[in-house]
Design an enzyme around this catalytic site. Structure first.
Site, PDB file in Angstrom:
ATOM      1  CE  LYS A 130     -13.467   3.843 -18.621  1.00 25.75           C
ATOM      2  NZ  LYS A 130     -13.819   5.179 -18.184  1.00 25.75           N
ATOM      3  CG  ASP A 149     -10.784  12.379 -16.605  1.00 22.72           C
ATOM      4  OD1 ASP A 149     -10.124  11.744 -17.446  1.00 22.72           O
ATOM      5  OD2 ASP A 149     -11.703  11.867 -15.921  1.00 22.72           O
ATOM      6  NE  ARG A 187      -3.063   0.400   3.242  1.00 20.45           N
ATOM      7  CZ  ARG A 187      -2.624   1.041   4.333  1.00 20.45           C
ATOM      8  NH1 ARG A 187      -2.333   2.325   4.262  1.00 20.45           N
ATOM      9  NH2 ARG A 187      -2.480   0.414   5.477  1.00 20.45           N
ATOM     10  CE1 TYR A 228     -17.198   7.787 -16.669  1.00 20.86           C
ATOM     11  CE2 TYR A 228     -16.793   8.016 -14.324  1.00 20.86           C
ATOM     12  CZ  TYR A 228     -17.084   7.224 -15.418  1.00 20.86           C
ATOM     13  OH  TYR A 228     -17.262   5.879 -15.251  1.00 20.86           O
TER      14      TYR A 228
HETATM   15  C1  PLP Z   1     -14.299   5.753 -16.970  1.00 20.02           C
HETATM   16  C2  PLP Z   1     -13.954   7.153 -16.639  1.00 20.02           C
HETATM   17  C3  PLP Z   1     -13.653   7.542 -15.326  1.00 20.02           C
HETATM   18  C4  PLP Z   1     -13.732   6.571 -14.166  1.00 20.02           C
HETATM   19  O1  PLP Z   1     -12.764   5.592 -14.272  1.00 20.02           O
HETATM   20  P1  PLP Z   1     -12.857   4.146 -13.550  1.00 20.02           P
HETATM   21  O2  PLP Z   1     -11.610   3.493 -14.000  1.00 20.02           O
HETATM   22  O3  PLP Z   1     -14.119   3.495 -14.035  1.00 20.02           O
HETATM   23  O4  PLP Z   1     -12.917   4.417 -12.079  1.00 20.02           O
HETATM   24  C5  PLP Z   1     -13.293   8.851 -15.097  1.00 20.02           C
HETATM   25  N1  PLP Z   1     -13.239   9.755 -16.105  1.00 20.02           N
HETATM   26  C6  PLP Z   1     -13.542   9.426 -17.376  1.00 20.02           C
HETATM   27  C7  PLP Z   1     -13.470  10.474 -18.439  1.00 20.02           C
HETATM   28  C8  PLP Z   1     -13.898   8.118 -17.693  1.00 20.02           C
HETATM   29  O5  PLP Z   1     -14.200   7.795 -18.962  1.00 20.02           O
END
Ligand code: PLP
Length: 400
Positions: free
Chosen positions: A213, A188, A63, A116
């Site tokens: 992603k 993000d 951790r 998001y």
């Molecule tokens: C999927 C997504 C998230 C969240 O990510 P997780 O891996 O599902 O926690 C945050 N921001 C964007 C733009 C996303 O597409």
């Protein structure tokens, strides 16, 4: 102690396992190994005490840090042109850890609207319970950012391109406002990846990712990342990440670091395929409009060309037949998959009005641009002609 004098239980646990790292007879492993362990053994009390005193001197507990995580983190810092990086258990682990770090002393947030959904919920529902408020603005217009800043504003929070309408923020203009007003700017960068744009080059302070992603790319893991200045990353690592615990597992770190090795190749192909399919859809009689930053009819195409190196694999379109046509399309696919998420090697489609946004009242959906005929496609790595043909046959079999 010889192995023979030990009990079966002890042998089963300890036999054959190296007690020192000098057992390495085969050179450096070409693939970084998975250190799938929670804790680390020390030879002496002095060595252990040193590791507690100076964390750079050794690993203590996963951790707090782990060699597989760190290989991934070094790769991430380089790719995003940051000083340092942290890998996290999920994209939301990255978003929440970055916000908790930047808002350590409380304060106010200026964020763009249409974030998001889970990020919107953190800012709109979770943080207000701890006295932290957010003003949501249309950040495609920098003057709206400027106007929303208060004396107690600490953070500017952005996404670009946005989900699902692919609106862009002028990164340089936003970063300059944040710098002039002493805010920590956070973006993000999930939709663009460092192959689409490197926000830190434009002056943004902190980049967060859902590596679930494009970054991992195969749809095999949930993972996230934070990249920024060393001071911010150390503060996140020793504070919110360690204490709230959104730590990535070594196996997921290992899968993600393999994914990253092909990101530049994949992102180029995702982007080319998306332009091909968007151009096909634009000419299709069943389609009202198509949005992709590569198309000259994107309202911010000039900005896209200025700040993006590749336009990504996300396209959004509006069907003339509305909700019924959207449901028909996702019901008649033979190659593309009806699934949430994005950035996968496979083409994924979702129809927000009947799925992710079905609980949102129709008037609010319309006001925020989630129309009934809206379809979001994450273009995969199949042959572009095959993706277009699958969409074409599903569109053409619809009769109102
Ligand atoms: C999927 C997504 C998230 C969240 O990510 P997780 O891996 O599902 O926690 C945050 N921001 C964007 C733009 C996303 O597409």
């Amino acid at each position: 102690m010889t192995q023979k004098s030990l009990g079966k239980a002890t042998q089963a646990i300890h036999a054959g396992e190296a007690r020192t790292s000098s057992a390495d007879k085969t050179g450096v492993p070409l693939l970084p190994p998975i250190y799938q362990n929670s804790t680390f053994r020390f030879a002496t009390a002095a060595e252990c005490a040193e590791a507690f005193r100076d964390e750079e001197s050794g690993y203590v507990y996963t951790r707090w840090g782990n060699p597989t995580q760190e290989v991934l983190e070094q790769k991430l810092a380089v790719l995003e042109a940051g000083e340092a990086a942290l890998a996290t258990a999920s994209g939301m682990g990255a978003v929440s850890t970055a916000l908790l770090t930047a808002l350590a002393d409380g304060g106010h947030v200026v964020a763009m609207e249409n974030l998001y959904s889970a990020t919107f919920q953190i800012l709109n529902e979770e943080l207000p319970r701890f006295g932290i408020e957010t003003t949501f603005v249309d950040a495609t217009d920098p003057t709206q950012i400027e106007r929303a800043i208060r004396v107690d504003t600490k953070v500017l929070y952005l996404e670009s391109p946005t989900n699902p309408l692919l609106k862009l923020v002028d990164l340089q203009a936003a970063a300059e406002i944040a710098k002039a007003r002493g805010l920590t700017s956070i973006i993000d960068n999930t939709f663009a990846t460092p192959c689409g744009q490197q926000p830190i080059i434009f002056g943004i302070d902190v980049v967060v990712h859902s590596m679930t992603k494009y970054m991992s790319g195969s749809g095999a893991v949930i993972a996230g990342a934070i990249i920024g200045k060393k001071e911010f990353i150390v503060s996140a690592k020793e504070g919110a990440l360690r204490n709230f615990g959104a730590v990535i597992s070594p196996f997921n770190a290992w899968l993600t670091l393999h994914g990253l090795t092909t990101l530049p190749l994949r992102f180029t192909r995702h982007s080319e395929n998306a332009t091909h399919v968007a151009t096909f859809l634009e000419a299709h009689p069943a389609v009202a409009w198509v949005r992709h930053p590569s198309l000259t009819n994107h309202p911010q195409h000039e900005l896209a060309k200025r700040q993006m190196d590749a336009f990504g694999g996300m396209i959004t379109l509006e069907l003339k037949g509305g909700r019924a046509a959207g449901e028909h399309l996702v019901d008649h696919l033979q190659l593309c998959s009806l699934a949430v998420s994005l950035g996968d090697v496979r083409t994924l489609i979702c129809h927000p009005a009947s799925t992710t946004h079905s609980h949102v009242p129709a008037d609010i959906r319309r006001r925020t641009g989630i129309t009934d005929g809206l379809v979001r496609i994450s273009i995969g790595l199949e042959d572009a002609e095959d993706i277009a043909a699958d969409l074409g046959q599903a569109l053409e079999s619809y009769t109102p």
